[in-house]
Design an enzyme around this catalytic site. Structure first.
Site, short mmCIF file in Angstrom:
data_model
loop_
_atom_site.label_atom_id
_atom_site.label_comp_id
_atom_site.label_asym_id
_atom_site.label_seq_id
_atom_site.Cartn_x
_atom_site.Cartn_y
_atom_site.Cartn_z
N GLY A 93 -9.07 -2.59 -0.91
CA GLY A 93 -9.12 -2.07 -2.27
C GLY A 93 -7.80 -2.28 -2.99
O GLY A 93 -6.99 -3.13 -2.62
N CYS A 94 -7.59 -1.52 -4.04
CA CYS A 94 -6.35 -1.62 -4.82
C CYS A 94 -5.14 -1.43 -3.92
O CYS A 94 -5.07 -0.48 -3.14
CB CYS A 94 -6.34 -0.57 -5.92
SG CYS A 94 -4.81 -0.56 -6.90
N PHE A 95 -4.17 -2.34 -4.01
CA PHE A 95 -3.03 -2.26 -3.10
C PHE A 95 -2.10 -1.08 -3.37
O PHE A 95 -1.30 -0.73 -2.51
CB PHE A 95 -2.23 -3.57 -3.07
CG PHE A 95 -1.95 -4.25 -4.39
CD1 PHE A 95 -1.82 -3.56 -5.58
CD2 PHE A 95 -1.81 -5.64 -4.41
CE1 PHE A 95 -1.56 -4.22 -6.77
CE2 PHE A 95 -1.53 -6.31 -5.60
CZ PHE A 95 -1.41 -5.60 -6.79
#
Length: 234
Positions: free
Chosen positions: A55-57
């Site tokens: 997912g979003c880092f």
């Protein structure tokens, strides 16, 4: 509580807020208690790196920055070519890249197995295909990018172990992708969780993950995160 009053709390209190928010959000943010790997690497000399996508880092980086034994956690892109390793291009979902975090750790302080346990337990939901929470696209896929054959062996064995144990309510979709290069993300993406604890996306999706790490794995949690800015001497 207003946004301005939350801002005055600082990171420590924001993490406590994340713990309170955990009960409201999905199981990915709540975390899940899972067994440690039965197959692990022996503790070797020197630092080791592995790249993890989930997912979003911002959230993945924020979690691993709070793991004891981690020397660095850098947000970036892996899975595609260097020429497309930018946020604008990766966001299109057709570069082959995943938003990723390169984790550098001391295997004498935290084993690869424990790094993977954190990854599967609290950093993301490994059952979501090409998405994570509110984010959709192949750039948000669940993927492990090993840097050695031994890492790949341990990761594959752990996926098989968790699948056999039915540790999750759905099938694990994590891919293990070898032979890829990592490209650091733009500077404004680094340390985003720590620098922006009141940002709505962070408060909703990511602070509960850090709170879950502290709750589920207190022996691996450290209060002071290791930051990219600090490592760079900024």
């Amino acid at each position: 509580m207003t946004a301005s009053s939350i801002k005055e709390l600082g990171l420590a209190a924001a993490l406590a807020l994340g713990a309170a928010l955990t009960a409201t959000y999905s199981s990915a943010e709540e975390g899940r208690a899972i067994p440690a790997p039965t197959l692990d690497e022996p503790a070797g000399a020197g630092l080791e790196t592995i790249t993890l996508a989930g997912g979003c880092f911002w959230g993945v980086q924020g979690v691993f920055q709070h793991v004891a034994g981690v020397a660095a956690a850098v947000s970036g892109y892996e899975g595609g070519e260097q020429r497309t390793a930018s946020y604008q291009q990766v966001s299109g979902g057709d570069t082959g890249h995943a938003e990723s975090v390169r984790v550098t750790f001391d295997p004498k302080k935290v084993s690869l197995g424990h790094i993977l346990q954190v990854y599967f337990s609290v950093a993301h939901d490994p059952t979501e295909l090409n998405r994570q929470g509110p984010d959709h696209g192949t750039q948000y896929r669940s993927a492990i990018f090993p840097t050695t054959p031994e890492q790949a062996k341990v990761a594959k064995a752990y996926v098989a172990q968790l699948s056999a144990a039915r540790a999750f309510d759905a099938a694990i979709v994590t891919t293990i992708e070898q032979g890829r290069a990592f490209y650091p993300a733009e500077a404004y993406h680094q340390d985003f969780l720590t620098q922006n604890p009141t940002y709505p996306y962070i408060a909703t999706n990511d602070l509960p993950k850090v709170a879950a790490l502290k709750r589920l794995m207190p022996d691996l949690y450290r209060a002071k995160p290791v930051l990219v800015a600090s490592a760079a001497g900024d």
